[in-house]
Scaffold this motif. Structure first.
Motif, PDB file in Angstrom:
ATOM      1  N   HIS A   1       0.864  -1.184   0.000  1.00 55.81           N
ATOM      2  CA  HIS A   1       0.000   0.000   0.000  1.00 55.81           C
ATOM      3  C   HIS A   1       0.898   1.231   0.000  1.00 55.81           C
ATOM      4  O   HIS A   1       1.671   1.451   0.940  1.00 55.81           O
ATOM      5  N   ILE A   2       0.792   2.046  -1.062  1.00 58.69           N
ATOM      6  CA  ILE A   2       1.644   3.224  -1.217  1.00 58.69           C
ATOM      7  C   ILE A   2       0.784   4.480  -1.114  1.00 58.69           C
ATOM      8  O   ILE A   2      -0.223   4.622  -1.811  1.00 58.69           O
ATOM      9  N   GLY A   3       1.159   5.386  -0.228  1.00 58.65           N
ATOM     10  CA  GLY A   3       0.471   6.666  -0.093  1.00 58.65           C
ATOM     11  C   GLY A   3       1.174   7.741  -0.893  1.00 58.65           C
ATOM     12  O   GLY A   3       2.406   7.848  -0.868  1.00 58.65           O
ATOM     13  N   VAL A   4       0.393   8.550  -1.628  1.00 59.51           N
ATOM     14  CA  VAL A   4       0.940   9.626  -2.451  1.00 59.51           C
ATOM     15  C   VAL A   4       0.389  10.954  -1.950  1.00 59.51           C
ATOM     16  O   VAL A   4      -0.823  11.191  -1.996  1.00 59.51           O
ATOM     17  N   SER A   5       1.264  11.820  -1.472  1.00 62.00           N
ATOM     18  CA  SER A   5       0.858  13.129  -0.962  1.00 62.00           C
ATOM     19  C   SER A   5       1.321  14.212  -1.928  1.00 62.00           C
ATOM     20  O   SER A   5       2.512  14.546  -1.987  1.00 62.00           O
ATOM     21  N   GLN A   6       0.367  14.766  -2.695  1.00 61.61           N
ATOM     22  CA  GLN A   6       0.681  15.834  -3.633  1.00 61.61           C
ATOM     23  C   GLN A   6       0.448  17.179  -2.957  1.00 61.61           C
ATOM     24  O   GLN A   6      -0.508  17.367  -2.209  1.00 61.61           O
ATOM     25  N   CYS A   7       1.319  18.142  -3.245  1.00 62.53           N
ATOM     26  CA  CYS A   7       1.203  19.460  -2.626  1.00 62.53           C
ATOM     27  C   CYS A   7       0.028  20.256  -3.190  1.00 62.53           C
ATOM     28  O   CYS A   7      -0.496  21.151  -2.532  1.00 62.53           O
ATOM     29  N   SER A   8      -0.383  19.932  -4.417  1.00 59.15           N
ATOM     30  CA  SER A   8      -1.469  20.678  -5.042  1.00 59.15           C
ATOM     31  C   SER A   8      -2.147  19.790  -6.075  1.00 59.15           C
ATOM     32  O   SER A   8      -1.749  18.634  -6.293  1.00 59.15           O
ATOM     33  N   GLU A   9      -3.165  20.353  -6.706  1.00 55.96           N
ATOM     34  CA  GLU A   9      -3.889  19.629  -7.742  1.00 55.96           C
ATOM     35  C   GLU A   9      -3.936  20.499  -8.996  1.00 55.96           C
ATOM     36  O   GLU A   9      -4.521  21.579  -8.997  1.00 55.96           O
ATOM     37  N   ASP A  10      -3.257  20.040 -10.050  1.00 57.68           N
ATOM     38  CA  ASP A  10      -3.241  20.756 -11.327  1.00 57.68           C
ATOM     39  C   ASP A  10      -3.009  19.739 -12.425  1.00 57.68           C
ATOM     40  O   ASP A  10      -2.878  18.533 -12.165  1.00 57.68           O
ATOM     41  N   ILE A  11      -2.949  20.191 -13.665  1.00 56.70           N
ATOM     42  CA  ILE A  11      -2.853  19.251 -14.789  1.00 56.70           C
ATOM     43  C   ILE A  11      -1.532  18.501 -14.779  1.00 56.70           C
ATOM     44  O   ILE A  11      -1.467  17.344 -15.211  1.00 56.70           O
ATOM     45  N   TRP A  12      -0.454  19.138 -14.268  1.00 57.19           N
ATOM     46  CA  TRP A  12       0.834  18.440 -14.210  1.00 57.19           C
ATOM     47  C   TRP A  12       0.753  17.278 -13.219  1.00 57.19           C
ATOM     48  O   TRP A  12       1.170  16.166 -13.516  1.00 57.19           O
ATOM     49  N   ARG A  13       0.165  17.514 -12.050  1.00 59.37           N
ATOM     50  CA  ARG A  13       0.082  16.461 -11.031  1.00 59.37           C
ATOM     51  C   ARG A  13      -1.004  15.439 -11.373  1.00 59.37           C
ATOM     52  O   ARG A  13      -0.887  14.271 -11.003  1.00 59.37           O
ATOM     53  N   ASP A  14      -2.033  15.880 -12.084  1.00 55.86           N
ATOM     54  CA  ASP A  14      -3.022  14.913 -12.563  1.00 55.86           C
ATOM     55  C   ASP A  14      -2.368  13.910 -13.515  1.00 55.86           C
ATOM     56  O   ASP A  14      -2.659  12.705 -13.471  1.00 55.86           O
ATOM     57  N   LYS A  15      -1.489  14.417 -14.368  1.00 55.58           N
ATOM     58  CA  LYS A  15      -0.779  13.546 -15.310  1.00 55.58           C
ATOM     59  C   LYS A  15       0.120  12.560 -14.561  1.00 55.58           C
ATOM     60  O   LYS A  15       0.181  11.370 -14.885  1.00 55.58           O
TER      61      LYS A  15
ATOM     62  N   GLU B   1      -1.166  -1.090  -4.453  1.00 57.83           N
ATOM     63  CA  GLU B   1      -2.333  -0.222  -4.397  1.00 57.83           C
ATOM     64  C   GLU B   1      -1.886   1.186  -3.996  1.00 57.83           C
ATOM     65  O   GLU B   1      -1.119   1.359  -3.048  1.00 57.83           O
ATOM     66  N   PHE B   2      -2.361   2.200  -4.743  1.00 62.80           N
ATOM     67  CA  PHE B   2      -2.025   3.587  -4.450  1.00 62.80           C
ATOM     68  C   PHE B   2      -3.203   4.286  -3.783  1.00 62.80           C
ATOM     69  O   PHE B   2      -4.357   4.072  -4.144  1.00 62.80           O
ATOM     70  N   SER B   3      -2.891   5.160  -2.820  1.00 65.06           N
ATOM     71  CA  SER B   3      -3.871   6.082  -2.253  1.00 65.06           C
ATOM     72  C   SER B   3      -3.352   7.491  -2.477  1.00 65.06           C
ATOM     73  O   SER B   3      -2.209   7.804  -2.114  1.00 65.06           O
ATOM     74  N   PHE B   4      -4.181   8.365  -3.101  1.00 64.83           N
ATOM     75  CA  PHE B   4      -3.750   9.707  -3.466  1.00 64.83           C
ATOM     76  C   PHE B   4      -4.399  10.756  -2.569  1.00 64.83           C
ATOM     77  O   PHE B   4      -5.573  10.641  -2.199  1.00 64.83           O
ATOM     78  N   ALA B   5      -3.635  11.794  -2.242  1.00 68.75           N
ATOM     79  CA  ALA B   5      -4.149  12.916  -1.468  1.00 68.75           C
ATOM     80  C   ALA B   5      -3.530  14.197  -2.005  1.00 68.75           C
ATOM     81  O   ALA B   5      -2.338  14.231  -2.336  1.00 68.75           O
ATOM     82  N   SER B   6      -4.340  15.267  -2.102  1.00 71.13           N
ATOM     83  CA  SER B   6      -3.859  16.563  -2.555  1.00 71.13           C
ATOM     84  C   SER B   6      -4.043  17.587  -1.453  1.00 71.13           C
ATOM     85  O   SER B   6      -5.116  17.689  -0.855  1.00 71.13           O
TER      86      SER B   6
ATOM     87  N   VAL C   1       1.203   2.779   5.888  1.00 73.05           N
ATOM     88  CA  VAL C   1       1.480   2.488   4.483  1.00 73.05           C
ATOM     89  C   VAL C   1       2.869   1.879   4.359  1.00 73.05           C
ATOM     90  O   VAL C   1       3.749   2.095   5.200  1.00 73.05           O
ATOM     91  N   ASP C   2       3.058   1.120   3.299  1.00 80.78           N
ATOM     92  CA  ASP C   2       4.351   0.462   3.089  1.00 80.78           C
ATOM     93  C   ASP C   2       5.402   1.413   2.535  1.00 80.78           C
ATOM     94  O   ASP C   2       6.600   1.186   2.692  1.00 80.78           O
ATOM     95  N   LEU C   3       4.935   2.476   1.866  1.00 81.14           N
ATOM     96  CA  LEU C   3       5.874   3.451   1.298  1.00 81.14           C
ATOM     97  C   LEU C   3       5.111   4.752   1.093  1.00 81.14           C
ATOM     98  O   LEU C   3       3.915   4.758   0.781  1.00 81.14           O
ATOM     99  N   LEU C   4       5.820   5.879   1.237  1.00 81.38           N
ATOM    100  CA  LEU C   4       5.206   7.195   1.097  1.00 81.38           C
ATOM    101  C   LEU C   4       5.914   7.967  -0.010  1.00 81.38           C
ATOM    102  O   LEU C   4       7.145   8.073  -0.024  1.00 81.38           O
ATOM    103  N   ILE C   5       5.125   8.515  -0.947  1.00 88.01           N
ATOM    104  CA  ILE C   5       5.653   9.392  -2.002  1.00 88.01           C
ATOM    105  C   ILE C   5       5.136  10.796  -1.709  1.00 88.01           C
ATOM    106  O   ILE C   5       3.929  11.012  -1.602  1.00 88.01           O
TER     107      ILE C   5
END
Length: 539
Positions: free
Chosen positions: A27-41, A57-62, A82-86
């Motif tokens: 289970h990998i957690g993804v913490s994005q600083c913002s939400e825009d077309i670059w991060r959506d991609k 399995e990924f879990s996304f947060a903005s 989570v097993d790993l954090l991005i």
């Protein structure tokens, strides 16, 4: 076509493997600083990575540009164990402590795109923001000819990309004392922030010659404001990101809204590979820089074509994913699995061999052509100029000069060039005469410091775009590179074979200043001209 087959086969294999219903192992957690077309991609690319790993399995947060929100989201990922954090940190100083906390609890952390103030992370992957700022500074200075007034619109205050891009940009401008940096205005990565910053600017926007937006959206925002002040609009604009799609940086360059942009790659596939290497105990590097490049009017069209092809393949992959998923819900026969696995194995092996052979052939073609066109051996006229007239000897041995009748009927160069000629719908010919003509044309004008790519194209009977494309395809280098390398190779030859001074040689091969010649010579060969002479004497 083989690329599509390869991707299809890989997806089918991974989906078939998942028919056992086994729960994800990682289970990998993804913490994005913002939400825009670059991060959506980026998020989309990360999700597609699960096609190749059936136990992820990924879990996304903005965080929507909020430090507090990102801290809460990372703390929630920690509670989920989570097993790993991005993480792409919003700001370095405020978000770093919670990232440190995750690392201290034994959770591997990949810092992506943006850096922290701490070294408590497992790996970093991203482009070099400092170098991007520096390259854009040099690009703008070159476009202005070393004279003019520029403005910078910075990204979110306290974020590492904004800091690094600014430092690189300012460092580059130090090399050009006649370029004035009117202001570095504060934005927050949005177009609206750039509009607001320029509207609040107290200086005279009419005197601005060039604007560097730290991303394309802010560059476009600056353009809208300055266009209202300059009638007609004379200022030019460039940014960073070069996103694909309508309204993206590449599209803006092609439509001449921006002069240039800098590709800031997402490469979610590489992030997934790095994450899996960490989780499965495979070797990996802590620092993983990603390559990038400037997009301008010379290559924007080609890049858009490549993007359209990639988007088409992505759509096909998604469609295939849905169809195969539906198929697997109805059929689970082992014989089907075995047959498909065998077919996929054959396709993968064939595709891999094809890719290796193709890349090797391309490398050999480019290297052979490059060596030919940048040879330092002088022409007969140049030899006479250096050594004085000589009478031909009837017993002279050696290969005869290459002629049209000596067409190479085999080899990669001939095959590739014939293909190129067919694409251009030109008369039949062979590749070697074109390269030899190019080399001789450059050599005849080496002492002319004003000899340009445009003049070379005219002398070759081609447009500038045709010359650029041909030389790039055949040698892997641009015409500008080829001209410069010929000058330097000739200079190296003259240093070893004549008593001419360094200044005389610099002017003889078309450099306007011996100091600049010395810099270029050392950059190319790793030694100064003086050291090169000493080596020749010692040898």
């Amino acid at each position: 076509m083989y690329k599509i087959f390869f991707l299809y086969a890989s997806i089918v294999l991974m989906l078939l493997s998942s028919c056992t219903g086994k729960a994800p192992r990682y289970h990998i957690g993804v913490s994005q600083c913002s939400e825009d077309i670059w991060r959506d991609k980026l998020n989309e690319e990360l999700s597609m990575g699960t096609y190749f790993y059936d136990d992820v399995e990924f879990s996304f947060a903005s965080a929507d540009d909020s430090d507090e929100k990102q801290i809460e989201q990372i703390e929630e990922f920690i509670r989920q164990d989570v097993d790993l954090l991005i993480v792409a940190p919003n700001q370095m100083s405020t978000v770093s402590p919670v990232i440190d906390s995750a690392y201290d609890k034994g959770i591997p952390v990949i810092v992506f795109d943006r850096k922290t103030i701490s070294k408590k992370y497992t790996a970093y992957i991203g482009a070099d923001n400092y170098d991007m700022g520096r390259q854009m500074g040099r690009y703008i200075a070159a476009q202005l000819g070393g004279h003019g007034t520029v403005m910078e619109v910075m990204g979110l205050k306290g974020s590492s990309p904004a800091i690094d891009r600014h430092n690189g940009f300012v460092e580059a401008l130090k090399e050009y004392p006649d370029i004035k940096l009117a202001a570095s205005l504060q934005g927050d990565w949005t177009e609206e922030s750039a509009v607001r910053a320029l509207q609040e600017y107290k200086g005279d926007l009419k005197e601005i010659d060039y604007v560097f937006g730290q991303n394309d959206r802010m560059a476009i925002g600056a353009r809208k404001v300055i266009a209202q002040k300059q009638k007609p609009l004379t200022a030019k604009f460039c940014g960073i990101d070069a996103l694909p799609g309508k309204g993206g940086g590449i599209d803006c360059v092609q439509r001449k809204l921006l002069e240039a942009s800098y590709v800031y790659p997402t490469r979610g596939d590489l992030v997934v590979q790095l994450a899996m290497a960490i989780l499965t105990g495979q070797p990996y590097k802590k620092e993983n820089p990603m390559k990038s490049a400037i997009v301008n009017k010379d290559n924007a069209t080609v890049m858009l074509m490549q993007v359209e092809e990639m988007n088409t393949q992505n759509s096909l992959l998604k469609e295939l994913h849905g169809r195969v998923d539906s198929y697997l819900s109805q059929y689970h026969h082992q014989q089907v699995y075995t047959l498909l696995a065998a077919i996929i194995a054959i396709i993968v092996i064939a595709a891999s061999l094809y890719i290796i052979i193709t890349m090797r052939r391309q490398h050999e073609m480019e290297h052979e052509a490059y060596e030919m066109v940048t040879s330092s051996s002088p022409s007969p006229q140049e030899s006479i100029a250096v050594a004085g007239p000589q009478q031909p000897s009837p017993n002279t041995s050696g290969p005869a000069p290459y002629t049209q009748q000596q067409s190479p009927d085999s080899g990669y160069l001939h095959q590739a060039y014939m293909g190129e000629m067919e694409n251009d719908q030109q008369p039949e010919g062979v590749r070697l005469p074109f390269l030899e003509q190019l080399r001789l044309q450059i050599h005849e004008n080496l002492n002319d410091s004003d000899y340009s790519v445009e003049q070379l194209a005219a002398d070759m009977g081609l447009s500038r775009a045709q010359l650029y494309r041909k030389v790039k395809v055949l040698t892997g280098r641009t015409p500008v590179d080829i001209i410069r390398l010929n000058r330097l190779n000739r200079a190296k030859y003259l240093l070893a074979s004549t008593d001419m001074s360094i200044s005389e040689i610099a002017y003889a091969v078309g450099f306007t200043a011996p100091s600049y010649f010395t810099k270029c010579f050392k950059d190319e060969f790793g030694v100064s001209p003086t050291a090169s002479i000493q080596r020749s004497v010692n040898a």
